[in-house]
Every structure is written in C-alpha cells, then in structure tokens.
Design a protein around this motif. Structure first.
Motif, PDB file in Angstrom:
ATOM      1  N   GLY A  53       0.726  -1.108   0.021  1.00 39.29           N
ATOM      2  CA  GLY A  53      -0.076  -0.078  -0.140  1.00 39.29           C
ATOM      3  C   GLY A  53       0.830   1.180  -0.236  1.00 39.29           C
ATOM      4  O   GLY A  53       2.013   1.266   0.339  1.00 39.29           O
ATOM      5  N   THR A  54       0.094   2.328  -0.547  1.00 39.66           N
ATOM      6  CA  THR A  54       1.181   3.472  -0.467  1.00 39.66           C
ATOM      7  C   THR A  54       0.206   4.883  -0.184  1.00 39.66           C
ATOM      8  O   THR A  54      -1.013   4.493  -0.388  1.00 39.66           O
ATOM      9  N   ASP A  55       0.607   5.911   0.122  1.00 47.02           N
ATOM     10  CA  ASP A  55      -0.064   7.166   0.392  1.00 47.02           C
ATOM     11  C   ASP A  55       1.039   8.126   0.297  1.00 47.02           C
ATOM     12  O   ASP A  55       2.059   7.876   0.423  1.00 47.02           O
ATOM     13  N   VAL A  56       0.414   9.359  -0.013  1.00 48.08           N
ATOM     14  CA  VAL A  56       1.226  10.719  -0.096  1.00 48.08           C
ATOM     15  C   VAL A  56       1.052  11.694   1.090  1.00 48.08           C
ATOM     16  O   VAL A  56      -0.206  12.034   1.319  1.00 48.08           O
ATOM     17  N   THR A  57       2.023  11.886   1.817  1.00 43.77           N
ATOM     18  CA  THR A  57       1.882  13.012   2.895  1.00 43.77           C
ATOM     19  C   THR A  57       2.525  14.042   2.559  1.00 43.77           C
ATOM     20  O   THR A  57       3.565  14.360   2.121  1.00 43.77           O
ATOM     21  N   GLU A  58       1.811  15.229   2.952  1.00 46.59           N
ATOM     22  CA  GLU A  58       2.442  16.868   2.610  1.00 46.59           C
ATOM     23  C   GLU A  58       3.161  17.213   3.891  1.00 46.59           C
ATOM     24  O   GLU A  58       2.394  17.089   5.037  1.00 46.59           O
ATOM     25  N   PHE A  59       4.443  17.816   3.816  1.00 43.34           N
ATOM     26  CA  PHE A  59       4.888  18.296   4.933  1.00 43.34           C
ATOM     27  C   PHE A  59       5.480  19.935   4.408  1.00 43.34           C
ATOM     28  O   PHE A  59       5.937  20.024   3.221  1.00 43.34           O
ATOM     29  N   LYS A  60       5.403  20.673   5.401  1.00 39.54           N
ATOM     30  CA  LYS A  60       6.205  21.973   5.180  1.00 39.54           C
ATOM     31  C   LYS A  60       7.439  22.025   5.625  1.00 39.54           C
ATOM     32  O   LYS A  60       7.727  21.709   6.934  1.00 39.54           O
ATOM     33  N   VAL A  61       8.461  22.285   4.708  1.00 36.80           N
ATOM     34  CA  VAL A  61      10.155  22.393   5.011  1.00 36.80           C
ATOM     35  C   VAL A  61      10.647  23.580   4.510  1.00 36.80           C
ATOM     36  O   VAL A  61      10.438  23.647   3.317  1.00 36.80           O
ATOM     37  N   ALA A  62      10.871  24.252   5.555  1.00 38.48           N
ATOM     38  CA  ALA A  62      11.918  25.434   4.748  1.00 38.48           C
ATOM     39  C   ALA A  62      11.186  26.379   3.758  1.00 38.48           C
ATOM     40  O   ALA A  62      11.602  26.844   3.074  1.00 38.48           O
ATOM     41  N   GLY A  63      10.041  26.592   4.396  1.00 41.43           N
ATOM     42  CA  GLY A  63       9.113  27.548   3.573  1.00 41.43           C
ATOM     43  C   GLY A  63       8.525  27.119   2.382  1.00 41.43           C
ATOM     44  O   GLY A  63       7.874  27.771   1.581  1.00 41.43           O
ATOM     45  N   SER A  64       8.680  25.867   2.030  1.00 44.83           N
ATOM     46  CA  SER A  64       7.994  25.348   0.907  1.00 44.83           C
ATOM     47  C   SER A  64       7.443  23.888   1.221  1.00 44.83           C
ATOM     48  O   SER A  64       7.312  23.263   2.364  1.00 44.83           O
ATOM     49  N   LYS A  65       6.872  22.933   0.278  1.00 42.81           N
ATOM     50  CA  LYS A  65       6.188  21.767   0.688  1.00 42.81           C
ATOM     51  C   LYS A  65       7.066  20.677  -0.033  1.00 42.81           C
ATOM     52  O   LYS A  65       7.542  20.690  -0.984  1.00 42.81           O
ATOM     53  N   ALA A  66       7.128  19.369   0.796  1.00 41.11           N
ATOM     54  CA  ALA A  66       7.678  18.306   0.425  1.00 41.11           C
ATOM     55  C   ALA A  66       6.712  17.184   0.452  1.00 41.11           C
ATOM     56  O   ALA A  66       5.749  17.279   1.544  1.00 41.11           O
ATOM     57  N   TYR A  67       6.759  16.176  -0.172  1.00 38.14           N
ATOM     58  CA  TYR A  67       5.759  15.103  -0.319  1.00 38.14           C
ATOM     59  C   TYR A  67       6.458  13.767  -0.102  1.00 38.14           C
ATOM     60  O   TYR A  67       7.219  13.347  -0.910  1.00 38.14           O
ATOM     61  N   LEU A  68       5.947  13.182   0.837  1.00 37.20           N
ATOM     62  CA  LEU A  68       6.462  11.811   1.122  1.00 37.20           C
ATOM     63  C   LEU A  68       5.540  10.748   0.706  1.00 37.20           C
ATOM     64  O   LEU A  68       4.498  10.742   0.902  1.00 37.20           O
ATOM     65  N   ALA A  69       6.237   9.820  -0.044  1.00 41.58           N
ATOM     66  CA  ALA A  69       5.400   8.570  -0.625  1.00 41.58           C
ATOM     67  C   ALA A  69       5.882   7.310   0.005  1.00 41.58           C
ATOM     68  O   ALA A  69       6.804   6.976  -0.768  1.00 41.58           O
ATOM     69  N   PRO A  70       5.543   6.635   1.103  1.00 43.75           N
ATOM     70  CA  PRO A  70       6.062   5.345   1.249  1.00 43.75           C
ATOM     71  C   PRO A  70       5.169   4.240   0.962  1.00 43.75           C
ATOM     72  O   PRO A  70       4.156   4.388   0.373  1.00 43.75           O
ATOM     73  N   VAL A  71       6.073   3.093   0.807  1.00 40.78           N
ATOM     74  CA  VAL A  71       5.386   2.063   0.304  1.00 40.78           C
ATOM     75  C   VAL A  71       5.395   1.027   1.653  1.00 40.78           C
ATOM     76  O   VAL A  71       6.316   0.767   2.104  1.00 40.78           O
ATOM     77  N   TYR A  72       4.238   0.489   1.652  1.00 41.31           N
ATOM     78  CA  TYR A  72       3.994  -0.310   3.108  1.00 41.31           C
ATOM     79  C   TYR A  72       3.602  -1.709   2.621  1.00 41.31           C
ATOM     80  O   TYR A  72       2.812  -1.881   1.830  1.00 41.31           O
ATOM     81  N   ASP A  73       4.364  -2.650   3.277  1.00 40.75           N
ATOM     82  CA  ASP A  73       4.309  -4.019   2.958  1.00 40.75           C
ATOM     83  C   ASP A  73       3.091  -4.592   4.269  1.00 40.75           C
ATOM     84  O   ASP A  73       3.406  -4.446   5.452  1.00 40.75           O
ATOM     85  N   MET A  74       2.247  -5.079   3.816  1.00 42.53           N
ATOM     86  CA  MET A  74       0.961  -5.314   4.758  1.00 42.53           C
ATOM     87  C   MET A  74       1.252  -6.856   5.595  1.00 42.53           C
ATOM     88  O   MET A  74       0.636  -6.972   6.502  1.00 42.53           O
ATOM     89  N   ALA A  75       2.087  -7.549   4.902  1.00 35.54           N
ATOM     90  CA  ALA A  75       2.443  -8.915   5.822  1.00 35.54           C
ATOM     91  C   ALA A  75       3.691  -8.359   6.784  1.00 35.54           C
ATOM     92  O   ALA A  75       3.242  -8.992   8.144  1.00 35.54           O
ATOM     93  N   SER A  76       4.550  -7.937   6.470  1.00 39.03           N
ATOM     94  CA  SER A  76       5.658  -7.498   7.648  1.00 39.03           C
ATOM     95  C   SER A  76       5.559  -6.285   8.316  1.00 39.03           C
ATOM     96  O   SER A  76       5.899  -6.014   9.396  1.00 39.03           O
ATOM     97  N   LYS A  77       4.374  -5.603   8.038  1.00 37.70           N
ATOM     98  CA  LYS A  77       3.933  -4.410   8.570  1.00 37.70           C
ATOM     99  C   LYS A  77       5.149  -3.245   8.674  1.00 37.70           C
ATOM    100  O   LYS A  77       5.432  -2.557   9.450  1.00 37.70           O
ATOM    101  N   GLU A  78       5.932  -3.069   7.657  1.00 41.50           N
ATOM    102  CA  GLU A  78       7.302  -2.493   7.651  1.00 41.50           C
ATOM    103  C   GLU A  78       7.201  -1.359   6.230  1.00 41.50           C
ATOM    104  O   GLU A  78       6.413  -1.880   5.115  1.00 41.50           O
ATOM    105  N   ILE A  79       7.902  -0.476   6.222  1.00 43.67           N
ATOM    106  CA  ILE A  79       7.932   0.445   5.161  1.00 43.67           C
ATOM    107  C   ILE A  79       9.243  -0.052   4.426  1.00 43.67           C
ATOM    108  O   ILE A  79      10.215  -0.246   4.724  1.00 43.67           O
ATOM    109  N   VAL A  80       8.874  -0.348   3.067  1.00 36.82           N
ATOM    110  CA  VAL A  80      10.128  -1.299   2.134  1.00 36.82           C
ATOM    111  C   VAL A  80      10.499  -0.177   1.457  1.00 36.82           C
ATOM    112  O   VAL A  80      11.823  -0.515   0.848  1.00 36.82           O
TER     113      VAL A  80
END
Length: 129
Positions: free
Chosen positions: A86-113
């Motif tokens: 699974g994946t999702d996009v999260t928005e962060f405000k960093v140094a006056g601009s925006k950054a977007y984090l897109a992690p990929v999540y493994d549902m069997a091991s419950k870890e970010i791969v």
C-alpha cells in the motif's frame, strides 16, 4: 412605499437599499428584516445578485482516469511478504516550501519497504519508490 422604491431601478433593489430609502427619504423607522419579510411576501426580488439555479458550483469533473477495482476488499492482512503493498502521499512544510513523502507499506511484515520524497505530489513520485 416598498414597491415604489423597488420599482425605481430596472432590476429592482435589495432589502438593505429599500430600508435605507425608507429611513432617509420617508423618515420611517423600520428594520431590515421587516423589509425583507414584506418583500418576500410581495414577491419582490433583486435580479442582480440572485443566484442562477442552473449554474451552481460543482467540483465534479466526471469520470477522470481509469477505474480500479477493489481487489483488497478491506482485507489488509497478508500471508507472505510483498503480496499486498500500500502507499499514500503525505505533505510536509519544510523550509518555507512543501515536500511530499510517498512510502510503500508491506502489509505482511508491517514495514515500510520503500519511500520517496518529492517537491510535487505526482505519479512519478509514487512510481519511483
């Protein structure tokens, strides 16, 4: 008096302007709500600011993109690794601009791969991780 004031202009006028004319020209002490109630009873409406009932705001843009079938059916458990991701996009405000984090999540091991950080939330950010 209300009909006379309302009929002065081509498109009529609103209850605030009618009240202002009643107070200043005719010396009547009346509230705006009373004028509005009388105008509604008489069917007098200001045509300038009335909403067009056929063109209301709608953010719906129709069917955009392809349709993806619900393969998981809310079953987020997996028996073996890398079978359900699974994946999702999260928005962060960093140094006056925006950054977007897109992690990929493994549902069997419950870890970010995998993960990726980007300045824009586009498909290239998701597919590169």
């Amino acid at each position: 008096m209300v009909r006379e004031i309302w009929g002065r202009t081509a498109n009529g006028c609103g209850h605030r302007q009618v009240r202002m004319c009643l107070v200043h020209e005719f010396g009547q002490s009346v509230s705006a709500k009373s004028v509005l109630r009388v105008m509604r009873r008489m069917g007098l409406r200001c045509a300038i600011r009335s909403r067009n009932p056929w063109r209301r705001y709608s953010s719906y843009r129709g069917e955009t993109g392809g349709h993806v079938h619900n393969l998981l059916k809310r079953d987020f458990t997996a028996d073996r690794p890398f079978s359900k991701l699974g994946t999702d996009v999260t928005e962060f405000k960093v140094a006056g601009s925006k950054a977007y984090l897109a992690p990929v999540y493994d549902m069997a091991s419950k870890e970010i791969v995998a993960w990726d950080v980007s300045r824009r939330p586009d498909m290239a950010c998701i597919l590169s991780s």
